[in-house]
Write a protein that holds these residues in place. Sequence first.
Motif, PDB file in Angstrom:
ATOM      1  N   PRO A 305       0.761  -1.031  -0.192  1.00 14.12           N
ATOM      2  CA  PRO A 305      -0.040   0.094  -0.002  1.00 14.12           C
ATOM      3  C   PRO A 305       0.817   1.351  -0.124  1.00 14.12           C
ATOM      4  CG  PRO A 305      -0.548  -1.397   1.864  1.00 14.12           C
ATOM      5  CD  PRO A 305       0.665  -2.108   1.096  1.00 14.12           C
ATOM      6  N   ALA A 306       0.588   2.448  -0.873  1.00 13.87           N
ATOM      7  CA  ALA A 306       1.108   3.474  -0.800  1.00 13.87           C
ATOM      8  C   ALA A 306       0.117   4.557  -0.726  1.00 13.87           C
ATOM      9  CB  ALA A 306       2.079   3.537  -2.181  1.00 13.87           C
ATOM     10  N   SER A 307       0.201   5.598  -0.169  1.00 11.57           N
ATOM     11  CA  SER A 307      -0.556   6.670  -0.196  1.00 11.57           C
ATOM     12  C   SER A 307      -0.663   7.630  -1.478  1.00 11.57           C
ATOM     13  CB  SER A 307      -0.488   7.493   1.108  1.00 11.57           C
ATOM     14  OG  SER A 307       0.007   9.023   0.723  1.00 11.57           O
ATOM     15  N   GLY A 308      -1.669   7.700  -1.943  1.00  6.20           N
ATOM     16  CA  GLY A 308      -1.835   8.604  -3.118  1.00  6.20           C
ATOM     17  C   GLY A 308      -1.825   7.749  -4.234  1.00  6.20           C
ATOM     18  N   ALA A 309      -1.877   6.572  -4.220  1.00  2.00           N
ATOM     19  CA  ALA A 309      -1.584   5.406  -5.196  1.00  2.00           C
ATOM     20  C   ALA A 309      -2.889   4.297  -5.053  1.00  2.00           C
ATOM     21  CB  ALA A 309      -0.377   4.579  -5.333  1.00  2.00           C
ATOM     22  N   GLU A 310      -4.053   4.606  -5.551  1.00  2.00           N
ATOM     23  CA  GLU A 310      -5.168   3.826  -5.502  1.00  2.00           C
ATOM     24  C   GLU A 310      -5.120   2.527  -5.846  1.00  2.00           C
ATOM     25  OE1 GLU A 310      -7.966   5.010  -4.087  1.00  2.00           O
ATOM     26  OE2 GLU A 310      -9.182   3.247  -4.902  1.00  2.00           O
ATOM     27  N   LEU A 311      -4.540   2.044  -6.615  1.00  2.00           N
ATOM     28  CA  LEU A 311      -4.045   0.840  -7.304  1.00  2.00           C
ATOM     29  C   LEU A 311      -3.633  -0.106  -6.192  1.00  2.00           C
ATOM     30  CD1 LEU A 311      -4.567  -0.884 -10.069  1.00  2.00           C
ATOM     31  CD2 LEU A 311      -1.931  -1.074 -10.094  1.00  2.00           C
ATOM     32  N   SER A 312      -2.538   0.548  -5.584  1.00  2.00           N
ATOM     33  CA  SER A 312      -1.632  -0.252  -4.365  1.00  2.00           C
ATOM     34  C   SER A 312      -2.872  -0.563  -3.364  1.00  2.00           C
ATOM     35  CB  SER A 312      -0.654   0.631  -4.005  1.00  2.00           C
ATOM     36  OG  SER A 312      -0.982   1.777  -3.252  1.00  2.00           O
ATOM     37  N   GLN A 313      -3.960  -0.008  -3.271  1.00  2.59           N
ATOM     38  CA  GLN A 313      -4.722  -0.346  -2.144  1.00  2.59           C
ATOM     39  C   GLN A 313      -5.770  -1.245  -2.416  1.00  2.59           C
ATOM     40  OE1 GLN A 313      -5.532   3.562  -0.759  1.00  2.59           O
ATOM     41  NE2 GLN A 313      -3.361   3.835  -0.322  1.00  2.59           N
ATOM     42  N   HIS A 314      -5.789  -1.663  -3.673  1.00  5.29           N
ATOM     43  CA  HIS A 314      -6.765  -2.467  -4.324  1.00  5.29           C
ATOM     44  C   HIS A 314      -6.164  -3.351  -5.088  1.00  5.29           C
ATOM     45  CE1 HIS A 314      -9.426   0.886  -2.997  1.00  5.29           C
ATOM     46  NE2 HIS A 314      -9.903  -0.030  -2.341  1.00  5.29           N
ATOM     47  N   VAL A 315      -5.277  -4.261  -4.768  1.00  7.88           N
ATOM     48  CA  VAL A 315      -4.403  -4.962  -5.556  1.00  7.88           C
ATOM     49  C   VAL A 315      -5.188  -6.064  -6.495  1.00  7.88           C
ATOM     50  CG1 VAL A 315      -2.596  -6.720  -5.684  1.00  7.88           C
ATOM     51  CG2 VAL A 315      -2.526  -5.156  -3.937  1.00  7.88           C
ATOM     52  N   PRO A 316      -4.850  -5.798  -7.790  1.00  7.35           N
ATOM     53  CA  PRO A 316      -5.689  -6.362  -8.791  1.00  7.35           C
ATOM     54  C   PRO A 316      -5.681  -8.091  -8.753  1.00  7.35           C
ATOM     55  CG  PRO A 316      -4.439  -4.848  -9.782  1.00  7.35           C
ATOM     56  CD  PRO A 316      -4.137  -4.777  -8.551  1.00  7.35           C
ATOM     57  N   TYR A 317      -4.500  -8.422  -8.621  1.00  7.19           N
ATOM     58  CA  TYR A 317      -4.175  -9.776  -8.521  1.00  7.19           C
ATOM     59  C   TYR A 317      -3.154 -10.386  -7.407  1.00  7.19           C
ATOM     60  CZ  TYR A 317      -5.386 -10.347 -13.337  1.00  7.19           C
ATOM     61  OH  TYR A 317      -6.214 -10.502 -14.619  1.00  7.19           O
ATOM     62  N   PRO A 318      -4.263 -10.174  -6.006  1.00 11.20           N
ATOM     63  CA  PRO A 318      -3.159 -10.404  -4.977  1.00 11.20           C
ATOM     64  C   PRO A 318      -2.522 -11.559  -4.901  1.00 11.20           C
ATOM     65  CG  PRO A 318      -5.694  -9.869  -4.365  1.00 11.20           C
ATOM     66  CD  PRO A 318      -5.411 -10.264  -5.826  1.00 11.20           C
ATOM     67  N   VAL A 319      -1.239 -11.570  -4.418  1.00  9.56           N
ATOM     68  CA  VAL A 319      -0.268 -12.759  -4.146  1.00  9.56           C
ATOM     69  C   VAL A 319      -0.291 -13.173  -2.659  1.00  9.56           C
ATOM     70  CG1 VAL A 319       2.081 -13.220  -4.532  1.00  9.56           C
ATOM     71  CG2 VAL A 319       1.032 -12.133  -6.295  1.00  9.56           C
ATOM     72  N   ASP A 320      -0.770 -14.350  -2.233  1.00  6.11           N
ATOM     73  CA  ASP A 320      -0.529 -14.452  -0.663  1.00  6.11           C
ATOM     74  C   ASP A 320       0.807 -15.011  -0.444  1.00  6.11           C
ATOM     75  OD1 ASP A 320      -0.619 -17.117  -1.726  1.00  6.11           O
ATOM     76  OD2 ASP A 320      -2.859 -17.303  -1.107  1.00  6.11           O
ATOM     77  N   ASP A 321       1.039 -15.259   0.661  1.00  5.25           N
ATOM     78  CA  ASP A 321       2.398 -15.641   1.250  1.00  5.25           C
ATOM     79  C   ASP A 321       2.742 -17.241   0.698  1.00  5.25           C
ATOM     80  OD1 ASP A 321       2.353 -13.396   2.735  1.00  5.25           O
ATOM     81  OD2 ASP A 321       2.387 -14.574   4.616  1.00  5.25           O
ATOM     82  N   GLN A 322       1.731 -17.967   0.473  1.00  5.82           N
ATOM     83  CA  GLN A 322       2.231 -19.266  -0.091  1.00  5.82           C
ATOM     84  C   GLN A 322       2.451 -19.129  -1.487  1.00  5.82           C
ATOM     85  OE1 GLN A 322       2.264 -21.844   1.949  1.00  5.82           O
ATOM     86  NE2 GLN A 322       3.044 -23.071   0.204  1.00  5.82           N
ATOM     87  N   THR A 323       1.734 -18.330  -2.330  1.00  4.97           N
ATOM     88  CA  THR A 323       2.088 -18.134  -3.533  1.00  4.97           C
ATOM     89  C   THR A 323       3.503 -17.539  -3.857  1.00  4.97           C
ATOM     90  OG1 THR A 323      -0.226 -17.655  -3.981  1.00  4.97           O
ATOM     91  CG2 THR A 323       1.137 -17.026  -5.904  1.00  4.97           C
ATOM     92  N   LEU A 324       3.737 -16.526  -3.220  1.00  4.73           N
ATOM     93  CA  LEU A 324       5.013 -15.926  -3.299  1.00  4.73           C
ATOM     94  C   LEU A 324       6.206 -16.832  -3.045  1.00  4.73           C
ATOM     95  CD1 LEU A 324       6.477 -13.068  -3.650  1.00  4.73           C
ATOM     96  CD2 LEU A 324       6.685 -12.882  -1.177  1.00  4.73           C
ATOM     97  N   LYS A 325       5.954 -17.968  -2.092  1.00  2.00           N
ATOM     98  CA  LYS A 325       6.840 -19.218  -1.858  1.00  2.00           C
ATOM     99  C   LYS A 325       7.001 -19.719  -3.146  1.00  2.00           C
ATOM    100  CE  LYS A 325       8.111 -22.655   1.178  1.00  2.00           C
ATOM    101  NZ  LYS A 325       7.664 -23.567   2.491  1.00  2.00           N
TER     102      LYS A 325
END
Length: 503
Positions: A305-325
């Motif tokens: 999340p970054a302030s003033g950057a709408e998209l970063s607060q509504h991530v289109p394709y969220p990647v969970d921790d397991q997926t990052l692994k």
Amino acid sequence: MPETKETNQTTRSWMDSVIRRDEVDRYLQNGKDFIDEDEISCHLNNSRNPEKQQIRQIIQKSLAVERLEPEEAAALLQVEDPELWEEMYAAAGEVKRRVYDNRIVTFAPLYCSNYCVNNCSYCGFRKDNKTEKRRRLNPEEVRKETEVLAGLGHKRLIVVYGEHPLSDVDYIEESIRAVYDVEVPTRRGTGSIRRVNVNAAPLSIDKLRRLHEVGIGTFQVFQETYHKPTYARVHPSGIKADYRWRLYALHRAMEAGVDDVGAGALFGLYDWKFEVMGLLYHAMDLERCFGGIGPHTISFPRLNPASGAELSQHVPYPVDDQTLKKIVTVLRLSVPYTGLILTAREPAKLRRELIPVGVTQTDASTRIGIGAYNGEGNQEIDRQQFLLGDTRSLSEVIREFADMGLITSFCTAGYRCGRTGEKIMNLLKTGREGKFCKLNAVLTFREWLDDFADEETRTAGERVIGKEILEIENDPHFHDGNLLPLFRDYYNRLASGERDLYV
Ligand code: SAM
Ligand code: SF4
């Protein structure tokens, strides 16, 4: 810089001068770039529900430390069976050990300027974010920031800039010189930054030559997303809207003589499997153009999340921790020789879990506000590009690594001895680079422990160093030639206060 009609005009004409079309077209094949969306989708579709046997064969290829082909990486990405994933995690860990042993490299980012002409919809530095306070460090301020970092024992920095006429190559060069200038007193000697990596906008070849001459380490540019329609959507204006100018930024760097380049994708913008394939195609195209040499590192930041950057607060394709692994695992298995960088965007607990499956570099004691190390900027969300997940000190992070059996290497010998690009690839492939690295890891860690460690970290560090020295003494490879006597001599000289000795 106050916005006036005149400055706007100057900025616009500067923007018009940045892109050199011929420095894109020369790398195309039949007018096409290396990202063919249909081909990637086809590989992913054809690999659904892969056979166990097929995956195990691919794992064997990775264990032989060979780069995978796209259809093989696609098969790994399409594995659904949790047990097979466990086998892949274990194999990725094994590949990491074979190429990098138990070493981990640390660095710190230094944000120099947040002026930006682009409007990336996920970044707090975007031009239209009027709440962002704009700032560019002058050389004296860069020196002050560097003094703090060198005083903690950092030897590697990555300098970071927005894209703007105020942070064009003249400024980048000037700030890097300011970093290299710094020398701070330590307990037993002096400390300085020995390798400055750069994360900046794509540059032209002549500008990159200048950075090469200043002595940069890795030049990093993340493609953010390899998916063209998504790229166009999240980069609506500015220079960054040009997908191909960015896609070939690392090719231009290699052509300019910068041997070590860093690719990356910002996960969360589009389908993670597609992005991993994009990174692999990027590595392959660099290999095609530069005699088999791919990227030195790959980064896989997740959208924060970054302030003033709408998209970063509504991530289109969220990647969970397991997926990052899974992402780290498939990258480790697909490009065994490439360093993988995990950043402080991720929380400590997850970093502990991801490092064993293949991460080779990570930052510590990170602050990303402009001037933040010197206590000027701060970590408030409206002063920085995004929020951090891990703000522990370098000493705490190193202690944890030591407890995990990892040795933190402060080695920067590679590029200073010309062990980069093709040379390093050959050394890696024959296993010889690992030998230099092991010795240099011990020498540089000895230095750090003596100069910077607190009591607790020192105790944990001594355990690791003792084990490493035993392994070195018992490894027949080190008994060839004069490597072992040289190492012993350097180790003793460091213990009596000499600094910056490496093989
Ligand atoms: N301006 C240059 C550029 O865009 O390449 C370099 C600096 S930019 C600050 C460095 C990287 O930060 C970007 O390439 C992007 O991947 C990452 N980034 C931007 N916004 C982010 C966010 N909200 N969360 C995580 N990473 C972000
Ligand atoms: Fe500017 Fe880079 Fe942020 Fe985009 S990601 S707004 S180019 S600093």
